[in-house]
Scaffold this active site. Sequence first.
Site, PDB file in Angstrom:
ATOM      1  N   ASP A 143       0.765  -1.256   0.000  1.00 23.56           N
ATOM      2  CA  ASP A 143       0.000   0.000   0.000  1.00 23.56           C
ATOM      3  C   ASP A 143       0.799   1.311   0.000  1.00 23.56           C
ATOM      4  O   ASP A 143       0.436   2.257   0.705  1.00 23.56           O
ATOM      5  CB  ASP A 143      -0.978   0.019   1.178  1.00 23.56           C
ATOM      6  CG  ASP A 143      -1.901  -1.195   1.213  1.00 23.56           C
ATOM      7  OD1 ASP A 143      -1.965  -1.925   0.223  1.00 23.56           O
ATOM      8  OD2 ASP A 143      -2.543  -1.399   2.258  1.00 23.56           O
ATOM      9  N   LYS A 164      -7.111  -4.601  -2.995  1.00 24.45           N
ATOM     10  CA  LYS A 164      -7.752  -5.195  -1.823  1.00 24.45           C
ATOM     11  C   LYS A 164      -8.666  -4.190  -1.134  1.00 24.45           C
ATOM     12  O   LYS A 164      -8.491  -2.973  -1.270  1.00 24.45           O
ATOM     13  CB  LYS A 164      -6.706  -5.719  -0.835  1.00 24.45           C
ATOM     14  CG  LYS A 164      -5.805  -4.661  -0.221  1.00 24.45           C
ATOM     15  CD  LYS A 164      -4.720  -5.319   0.622  1.00 24.45           C
ATOM     16  CE  LYS A 164      -3.835  -4.307   1.318  1.00 24.45           C
ATOM     17  NZ  LYS A 164      -4.453  -3.557   2.396  1.00 24.45           N
ATOM     18  N   CYS A 168      -2.547  -2.033   8.117  1.00 30.88           N
ATOM     19  CA  CYS A 168      -2.379  -3.033   7.055  1.00 30.88           C
ATOM     20  C   CYS A 168      -1.141  -3.902   7.257  1.00 30.88           C
ATOM     21  O   CYS A 168      -1.200  -5.125   7.080  1.00 30.88           O
ATOM     22  CB  CYS A 168      -2.360  -2.356   5.689  1.00 30.88           C
ATOM     23  SG  CYS A 168      -3.944  -1.571   5.287  1.00 30.88           S
TER      24      CYS A 168
END
Length: 178
Positions: free
Chosen positions: A12, A75, A107
Amino acid sequence: MERENTLLMIVDYQERLVPTIHENQKILTQAQQVIQAFEIFGIPMVVTEQYPKGLGQTVAEIKNCLNERVPVFEKLSFSAYLPEIQTLLQEKAVKDVVLIGMETHVCVYQTCKELLQDGYKVHVVKETVGSRIAENAQNGFELMRKLGASVTNKETIIYEIMKVAGTEEFKKILKIVK
């Protein structure tokens, strides 16, 4: 840790998230170096993007370090331990997962927790991982350590994989880490 059963998970580093992260430029520089070293080592990598419609795609600084074979997984779950990635880990007989990414306490933490629960050894490269608030990052690192993850640094992980000096590979790596 052996190359043939290690994977780098890049979590991410996204266009709308990275600018909000404490010390983001320092983190990006360190992450780029890890990715470049793992490319030299020939270690497989995966990239995840949390809700790219809202957070954007992977930032150019990271994207430009990746070869076109590195898969990118979208996701919605906070954890990056997606079914597709689980399958990939099994197919490649991965034992060690090196984690870099954002955010430490959300995350990265949830990914680490699920990987550990499934029996993987997890290595979190501390200077490549961040949160919007420094205290949240610190909390995430503490939680991951308590779960059994190795919270390490870029040079330790790179030299652990490389194992020996004096090779052509060593010379390439020195240009990256120095």
